[in-house]
Design a protein around this motif. Structure first.
Motif, PDB file in Angstrom:
ATOM      1  N   HIS A 318       0.812  -1.223   0.000  1.00  0.00           N
ATOM      2  CA  HIS A 318       0.000   0.000   0.000  1.00  0.00           C
ATOM      3  C   HIS A 318       0.844   1.271   0.000  1.00  0.00           C
ATOM      4  N   GLY A 319       2.144   1.122  -0.195  1.00  0.00           N
ATOM      5  CA  GLY A 319       2.970   2.287  -0.466  1.00  0.00           C
ATOM      6  C   GLY A 319       3.672   2.879   0.738  1.00  0.00           C
ATOM      7  N   PHE A 320       4.518   3.861   0.438  1.00  0.00           N
ATOM      8  CA  PHE A 320       5.369   4.531   1.417  1.00  0.00           C
ATOM      9  C   PHE A 320       4.672   5.801   1.906  1.00  0.00           C
ATOM     10  N   ARG A 321       4.540   5.937   3.211  1.00  0.00           N
ATOM     11  CA  ARG A 321       3.829   7.075   3.785  1.00  0.00           C
ATOM     12  C   ARG A 321       4.736   8.275   4.015  1.00  0.00           C
ATOM     13  N   GLY A 322       5.981   8.156   3.631  1.00  0.00           N
ATOM     14  CA  GLY A 322       6.885   9.291   3.751  1.00  0.00           C
ATOM     15  C   GLY A 322       7.715   9.224   5.019  1.00  0.00           C
ATOM     16  N   PRO A 323       8.613  10.187   5.194  1.00  0.00           N
ATOM     17  CA  PRO A 323       9.486  10.185   6.369  1.00  0.00           C
ATOM     18  C   PRO A 323       8.697  10.399   7.652  1.00  0.00           C
ATOM     19  N   ARG A 387       4.262   6.160  -3.516  1.00  0.00           N
ATOM     20  CA  ARG A 387       3.684   7.059  -2.524  1.00  0.00           C
ATOM     21  C   ARG A 387       2.270   6.605  -2.134  1.00  0.00           C
ATOM     22  N   TYR A 388       2.016   6.454  -0.850  1.00  0.00           N
ATOM     23  CA  TYR A 388       0.691   6.066  -0.350  1.00  0.00           C
ATOM     24  C   TYR A 388      -0.288   7.216  -0.564  1.00  0.00           C
ATOM     25  N   LYS A 389      -1.467   6.898  -1.104  1.00  0.00           N
ATOM     26  CA  LYS A 389      -2.531   7.895  -1.240  1.00  0.00           C
ATOM     27  C   LYS A 389      -3.752   7.480  -0.426  1.00  0.00           C
ATOM     28  N   THR A 390      -4.298   6.296  -0.743  1.00  0.00           N
ATOM     29  CA  THR A 390      -5.367   5.706   0.059  1.00  0.00           C
ATOM     30  C   THR A 390      -5.080   4.214   0.148  1.00  0.00           C
ATOM     31  N   GLU A 391      -5.925   3.507   0.884  1.00  0.00           N
ATOM     32  CA  GLU A 391      -5.711   2.062   0.980  1.00  0.00           C
ATOM     33  C   GLU A 391      -5.889   1.366  -0.362  1.00  0.00           C
ATOM     34  N   ASN A 392      -6.505   2.055  -1.318  1.00  0.00           N
ATOM     35  CA  ASN A 392      -6.716   1.469  -2.646  1.00  0.00           C
ATOM     36  C   ASN A 392      -5.882   2.117  -3.739  1.00  0.00           C
ATOM     37  N   GLY A 738      -8.404  -2.457   2.162  1.00  0.00           N
ATOM     38  CA  GLY A 738      -8.193  -2.283   0.726  1.00  0.00           C
ATOM     39  C   GLY A 738      -9.020  -3.284  -0.061  1.00  0.00           C
ATOM     40  N   ARG A 739      -9.441  -2.869  -1.269  1.00  0.00           N
ATOM     41  CA  ARG A 739     -10.353  -3.706  -2.056  1.00  0.00           C
ATOM     42  C   ARG A 739      -9.779  -5.079  -2.368  1.00  0.00           C
TER      43      ARG A 739
END
Length: 830
Positions: A318-323, A387-392, A738-739
């Motif tokens: 589901h991606g990287f949420r940043g530092p 980059r994480y945006k939403t769970e989907n 997530g879907r």
């Protein structure tokens, strides 16, 4: 002459008067203080404050609780030279005086006058025993007089070796170490018998001032004290001049060594601690209890690793949420980096690191990691970091390091295991996603790390011995240091489709069969109890028409389950759950119960699956196998579990009469129904939603996936006849995962990793087939008994009384009626 005689008589009278007054005063003090002195025989009953220690089933240390580190030893276990070191430092005339050493007191006074400090001390070891065991540390004349009186009393009633043993087990030696054995472990990570002469002298120098002469706090001063003691040992003839020279020239080797735990099992340790406090109160921390748990160290280690890996893999998808933080470039001075990192905790294996340089052309990032120092992170370990945006939804895949991090970013990284050239060129059969973490060329003096992040998602894994209920492994979350909430036992969540086996078992108990046909078709409920119109659906959104219960279970058809519960009756099903000892206080009393809308903890579900796994017997999960006291006397032992089919109350009474330590586990479900359910749940693995478990290559695995509405909770429970393991994955505050996330993609991988280790080398374990079961060929479309020679017919299991009837002659020739008089449940469509 007469003048001299008169003067002599005067001095004599004055001496006698002074002596008499002193004797009277001393006697008065004695008579006043004596009644308040404790009896010396209490020394033999005093329990040294020894910490609580928790061990695995295979005797690996899991945890230690208690403010004082202590490991009592007998005097026979202490080398003579170590005894001599303490005598030289504290009381060289110990074996000569009667508790009070007037020569020692005079020597201490002379040292004080000549050097300004006392090296050898004025109190005898016996006086120190009196003070340490019975008295306060107040510096008053009354306390000192009590100390002397008690020392004299102790000497009359105990032999010298026993007094010395009490002293060496009680004395404080700094860094929470009480007693010589604990100090040897704390400072040198050795037993008392393994210490060198220089190390023995160092420990002997600590009682006088554990802080001032501590080799960790003030090495230079500690070395002076150590060498003084070595000189005393030489002068007293305890060691030779050559031994003195070698030992006094030896470097300081002390370092801090906390009791090293051997198993990462903090959630289990906390459960054991709470259990011990419930049993013994605060004495649990001080009375030297040792607790042996049911968990196996290897299984527990894998449970922790498998759950963490599963949560990390979900998090990466589901991606990287940043530092987790950022600092300005002016704060990146080398001498400031350690201070920066001190503000961020390590979580499990993940350590915080600050980015100091990004080298896109080299595909590398320079960092300073907490506890690791200068480190390098290759871009190949960062390719997952969309980059994480939403769970989907995530951003595009990064193309270079600067797409992910920038100087001043603070991120979590995982130290990498550097592979040998042979390993690097060996065949790699794992997924390529983590290849950058595994296959990295070794660079001298540079620590390699991989980008990571602490998962927000959480989970739990519980593994039970199916027959006894012994907890073989338990992980209550990603990291106990991050959050002490034990999701395995405390998180009540919706079980989703992992609830269905209990519903299907109830159906089998009430005469339905795996061949019973239900219609998988749309259904709408406008029920006042539900407060709304309810349109249940399958996870695929499709409908599949008439479906046998066996197929409905392994394909997890929701609409079949709803209709099944409607026919069984909600209250009847609740009553059956009560019979299985499954908690029902948080169960929905409507048809949504069929889809697992009630609330259960992962432990509740694991216990229910263990009941199914063992053939239908009650299971009472337990963690503590035995408890021993400081004298190695067993004060508790978990009872033996005896499986019972009938007259169980009488069996328990007989056990009690025989004073046997045993618990009767009575039968909760018909063994034939359970056996048939095993077969249906093995098809979940062979043909259904649990196919990923086929990777184990075993024929004895049964299981069930589970996913709730909006993918808020995901589960997998699986077992063979011996072991039942359940995994849950979700957020602490329920929200969609997530879907594309289901039990098979989140929970099952962790279950699979764990069970691969738990079942390694174990033979296939299937429930024995009970009497009263028959195999009959059926028509898979109708559930009826198949005609002779019918193509596509298949065998199905039935209890004898529920077997489909023989077909009448007209059916065999193609006639007959669907609603014939002898049609059974196995031929009806609901």
């Amino acid at each position: 002459m007469s003048h001299l005689l008169r003067t002599s008589r005067l001095f004599a009278w004055l001496f006698l008067t002074g002596f008499s007054l002193a004797t009277i005063v001393a006697s008065g003090f004695y008579l006043y203080l004596r009644p308040g002195l404790p009896p010396v025989d209490q020394l033999l009953d005093i329990k040294l404050q020894t910490p609580l220690r928790v061990y695995s089933a295979d005797d690996r240390l899991i945890a230690e609780f208690g403010e004082k580190r202590r490991a009592p030893v007998t005097i026979e276990q202490i080398p003579t030279i170590q005894l001599h070191a303490f005598l030289a430092a504290e009381d060289a005339r110990f074996y000569e005086h009667f508790g009070v050493d007037f020569k020692g007191l005079m020597r201490a006074a002379i040292e004080l006058v000549s050097t300004g400090e006392i090296q050898s001390g004025g109190s005898t070891i016996t006086m120190q025993v009196a003070k340490n065991y019975f008295l306060s540390r107040d510096r008053t004349f009354i306390r000192k007089f009590n100390e002397i009186l008690l020392a004299l009393q102790i000497e009359r009633e105990l032999d010298k070796d026993r007094i010395l043993e009490l002293y060496l087990n009680k004395i404080y030696l700094g860094n929470r170490a009480y007693g010589i054995a604990a100090a040897a472990q704390v400072y040198y990570d050795k037993s008392v018998a393994e210490l060198s002469l220089a190390q023995m002298a160092m420990l002997a120098g600590l009682p006088k001032a554990p802080s001032a002469y501590n080799p960790l706090a003030d090495p230079a001063r500690a070395k002076i004290r150590r060498n003084w003691i070595l000189g005393r040992m030489r002068d007293l003839g305890y060691i030779t001049p050559d031994a003195y020279e070698l030992a006094s020239a030896a470097p300081l080797t002390a370092s801090f060594n906390a009791a090293s735990t051997e198993v990462d099992a903090d959630y289990v340790a906390e459960m054991a601690r709470a259990d011990m406090v419930r049993r013994f109160g605060d004495a649990a921390y001080t009375d030297g209890y040792s607790v042996q748990l049911t968990v196996d160290s290897e299984k527990q280690r894998e449970a922790t690793v498998a759950l963490r890996k599963g949560l990390e893999e979900y998090d990466r998808r589901h991606g990287f949420r940043g530092p987790i933080g950022q600092v300005g470039e002016d704060e990146l001075a080398p001498d400031n980096l350690d201070n920066l990192m001190a503000n961020y905790p390590q979580v499990a294996e993940l350590v915080p690191a600050v980015v100091t340089n990004v080298r896109d052309q080299d595909g590398e990032v320079d960092l300073h990691a907490r506890g690791l120092g200068e480190s390098v992170m290759a871009f190949s370990t960062m390719t997952w970091a969309k980059r994480y945006k939403t769970e989907n939804l995530t951003g595009p895949e990064p193309e270079k390091p600067s797409d992910v991090v920038a100087p001043g970013d603070i991120v979590y990284v995982k130290p990498m295991v550097i592979m040998t050239p042979e390993q690097q060129t060996g065949e790699n059969t794992e997924d390529s996603e983590n290849e950058g973490e595994r296959r990295v060329a070794e660079i001298p003096d540079v620590r390699r790390v991989a980008l990571s992040q602490v998962p927000r998602v959480q989970g739990a894994l519980i593994s039970l011995d199916a027959k006894t209920g012994a907890i073989e492994a338990l992980a209550g979350g990603y990291s106990f240091s991050q959050n002490k909430y034990n999701r395995a036992t405390q998180a009540k969540r919706q079980p989703g489709s992992t609830f269905k086996p209990f519903l299907y078992l109830s159906a089998l108990e009430q005469g339905m069969t795996p061949a019973t046909i239900y219609n998988d078709a749309p259904i709408v409920f406008d029920d006042s109890e539900l407060e709304t119109t309810w349109r249940p659906q399958n996870s695929s959104g499709q409908f599949y028409g008439p479906t046998r219960l066996r197929e409905a279970l392994y394909r997890s058809r929701n609409l079949v389950s709803v209709r099944l519960l409607r026919d069984l009756g909600v209250q009847n099903t609740i009553d059956y759950l009560d019979q299985l000892q499954i908690p029902t206080e948080d169960m929905q009393k409507d048809l949504s119960l069929s889809l697992g809308s009630g609330l259960l903890t992962p432990m509740d579900l694991a216990r229910g699956f263990a009941v199914i796994a063992n053939g239908g017997y009650d299971v009472d999960p337990y963690l503590v196998s035995s408890i021993t006291d400081v004298n190695d006397k067993k004060v508790f032992e978990a009872p033996e579990v005896i499986l019972c089919d009938s007259n169980c109350e009488r069996v328990q009474e007989e056990i009690n009469e025989e004073d046997r330590n045993a618990r009767v586990a009575r039968r909760l479900a018909d063994e034939r129904s359970v056996y048939i359910l095993h077969s249906m749940m093995r098809d979940v693995i062979r043909l259904g939603t649990g196919r990923r478990a086929l990777a184990l290559g075993r024929d004895d695995i049964s299981g069930k996936t589970g996913t709730t509405n909006e993918q808020r909770d995901t589960w997998f429970g699986g077992f063979n006849h011996d072991i039942a393991t359940t995994v849950w994955v979700g957020f602490d505050q329920p929200q969609p995962l997530g879907r594309r996330e289901f039990g098979a993609s989140t929970a099952l991988p962790a279950w699979l990793d764990y069970m691969e280790v738990a079942l390694e080398g174990q033979p296939s374990s299937l429930m024995a087939r009970p009497n009263g079961i028959v195999n009959i060929r059926i028509d898979p479309e109708t559930g009826k008994r198949a005609r002779p020679g019918q193509e596509g017919a298949m065998f199905e299991l039935f209890k004898e009384e529920d077997a489909p009837p023989l077909l009448p002659p007209q059916d065999e020739s193609g006639g007959g009626s669907e609603n014939s008089e002898d049609g059974g449940l196995s031929r009806q469509i609901f």
